[in-house]
Design an enzyme around this catalytic site. Structure first.
Site, PDB file in Angstrom:
ATOM      1  N   TRP A 101       0.823  -1.211   0.000  1.00  0.00           N
ATOM      2  CA  TRP A 101       0.000   0.000   0.000  1.00  0.00           C
ATOM      3  C   TRP A 101       0.849   1.249   0.000  1.00  0.00           C
ATOM      4  O   TRP A 101       0.510   2.246  -0.644  1.00  0.00           O
ATOM      5  CB  TRP A 101      -1.012  -0.017   1.147  1.00  0.00           C
ATOM      6  CG  TRP A 101      -2.043  -1.083   0.928  1.00  0.00           C
ATOM      7  CD1 TRP A 101      -2.250  -2.196   1.695  1.00  0.00           C
ATOM      8  CD2 TRP A 101      -2.983  -1.169  -0.161  1.00  0.00           C
ATOM      9  NE1 TRP A 101      -3.260  -2.956   1.147  1.00  0.00           N
ATOM     10  CE2 TRP A 101      -3.725  -2.355   0.015  1.00  0.00           C
ATOM     11  CE3 TRP A 101      -3.248  -0.361  -1.260  1.00  0.00           C
ATOM     12  CZ2 TRP A 101      -4.728  -2.753  -0.870  1.00  0.00           C
ATOM     13  CZ3 TRP A 101      -4.251  -0.763  -2.144  1.00  0.00           C
ATOM     14  CH2 TRP A 101      -4.974  -1.937  -1.947  1.00  0.00           C
ATOM     15  N   ASP A 171      -1.627   6.302   6.721  1.00  0.00           N
ATOM     16  CA  ASP A 171      -2.689   5.401   6.296  1.00  0.00           C
ATOM     17  C   ASP A 171      -2.851   4.335   7.386  1.00  0.00           C
ATOM     18  O   ASP A 171      -1.977   3.493   7.573  1.00  0.00           O
ATOM     19  CB  ASP A 171      -2.300   4.766   4.954  1.00  0.00           C
ATOM     20  CG  ASP A 171      -3.330   3.761   4.441  1.00  0.00           C
ATOM     21  OD1 ASP A 171      -4.297   3.460   5.163  1.00  0.00           O
ATOM     22  OD2 ASP A 171      -3.141   3.271   3.312  1.00  0.00           O
ATOM     23  N   LYS A 195     -11.947  -2.604   6.866  1.00  0.00           N
ATOM     24  CA  LYS A 195     -11.129  -3.550   7.634  1.00  0.00           C
ATOM     25  C   LYS A 195     -11.515  -3.526   9.106  1.00  0.00           C
ATOM     26  O   LYS A 195     -11.812  -4.556   9.688  1.00  0.00           O
ATOM     27  CB  LYS A 195      -9.633  -3.232   7.502  1.00  0.00           C
ATOM     28  CG  LYS A 195      -8.961  -3.707   6.221  1.00  0.00           C
ATOM     29  CD  LYS A 195      -9.366  -2.921   5.004  1.00  0.00           C
ATOM     30  CE  LYS A 195      -8.763  -3.421   3.718  1.00  0.00           C
ATOM     31  NZ  LYS A 195      -7.649  -2.646   3.232  1.00  0.00           N
TER      32      LYS A 195
END
Ligand SMILES: *Cc1c(COP(=O)(O)O)cnc(C)c1O
Length: 360
Positions: A101, A171, A195
């Site tokens: 990511w 993040d 999530k």
């Protein structure tokens, strides 16, 4: 058969949250209609919005000079809108690359910013986090971005970088609300919801309002402009109301369980158990350096690719779903977010023991 869902995301939700959502699906809090069927500007939805924001603030101790936004677009939209909101007159942005990511954030953001990758864990196969003292200098950068928990490689920061005067942007899509931390150390924290917070569709952005001084890109859509959305209470346009509603239930659930410290305690307990078993069993291997192993996503490899596939198929048949590793790394992966009960991990370990005995 009890099903335990180890999918990385969209991931399982706490059972009491699902039960309440089901119960009030047609009849929200006795009103005779669904939360999905009502204006986001109605008094009822506004009170949900305000209360959920307050719950989120309570859970993490968010100081008053931070705005909490509930936006659409997912985490990857933030990869683009972070530079568009924060670069201002500065040209350069600094990024730490510790997994998939982080790498995607760098690729997307480099369309807007001149990119400085100050630390890159790729040569290690994303199994480590480079020592902060070894990072390149970035004091002229508009911000420093990193990914707190790399969902695919299973690498999680055990520390908060000391970025000095450069705002820290993080993040936290796959570990927000799983441990307490000092919000004050950050300029921006963002997380997609699918999530640990809710279902796909809403993205939480927690931003220090001091950053609103920076002039955003003219191309930045108003819907993704932090200052505008902050002023409008995340209702410049229609926010994702149902995901927001589910987030409000998840926040209440976390509170009822003892808050974020309790989530951290459980996460430590569950992940330690699983890593301990993997480490003592030759049949399974986790390649991440011990000090940076994720408490949320536990990737592991079996001796062969064929066994990886058999493991995914057989575990699913036994009610343990979502254990197939991400396509970019292969192997297996158990995602054990806040909603996963410890019994789920116990059942998984029992299955792994049995599988290793049969094929080892
Ligand atoms: C899942 C995930 C993303 C991607 O989120 P989208 O909502 O699909 O854009 C980004 N970063 C991290 C850390 C993630 O876990």
């Amino acid at each position: 058969m009890t099903v335990y869902n180890f999918t990385a995301g969209p991931a399982m939700l706490p059972k009491p949250v699902m039960e309440q959502a089901a119960e009030e699906f047609f009849n929200w809090g006795g009103r005779g209609y669904s939360v999905m069927e009502v204006s986001h500007r109605s008094a009822d939805f506004r009170s949900l919005a305000e209360e959920s924001e307050q719950d989120f603030r309570d859970l993490l101790g968010v100081p008053a000079h931070y705005k909490v936004l509930f936006l659409a677009g997912g985490a990857q939209t933030q990869f683009a809108t972070v530079p568009m909101n924060l670069l201002g007159d500065l040209k350069c942005a600094a990024y730490v690359k510790t997994g998939h990511w982080g790498e995607k954030a760098i690729i997307e953001s480099s369309r807007y910013a001149s990119m400085r990758v100050v630390a890159d864990a790729k040569p290690s196969g994303f199994t480590t986090i480079p020592e902060e003292s070894s990072w390149d200098d970035y004091q002229d950068a508009a911000y420093l971005h990193y990914v707190d928990n790399e969902t695919i490689q299973g690498v999680e920061f055990p520390f908060i970088p000391s970025s000095q005067d450069v705002p820290l942007v993080c993040d936290m899509s796959s570990n927000l609300l799983s441990r307490p931390f000092d919000v004050e150390k950050f300029g921006v924290i963002y997380a997609c919801a699918q999530k640990t917070l809710s279902i796909a569709g809403v993205t939480i952005v927690c931003v220090d309002e001091a950053l609103f001084d920076r002039k955003p890109f003219v191309q930045l859509p108003n819907t993704l402009n932090y200052a505008i959305q902050a002023e409008k209470g995340s209702m410049y346009n229609t926010p994702p109301t149902y995901p927001w509603y589910l987030a409000s239930l998840v926040f209440k659930w976390v509170k009822s369980q003892g808050g974020v410290p309790e989530m951290a305690h459980r996460a430590r307990q569950k992940s330690q158990k699983l890593y301990e078993y993997i480490d003592q069993e030759d049949f399974y291997e986790n390649r991440v350096e011990k000090s940076v192993r994720s408490r949320m996503n536990v990737p592991f490899f079996l001796p062969t690719k064929e066994l990886d596939l058999m493991f995914a198929a057989e575990s699913a048949k036994s009610g343990l779903i979502g254990l197939k590793g991400h396509r970019v790394v292969g192997g297996a992966r158990a995602s054990i977010y806040n909603a996963m009960p410890e019994e789920g991990v116990d059942v998984l370990i029992d299955f792994m023991k049995d599988f290793a005995k049969r094929y080892g």
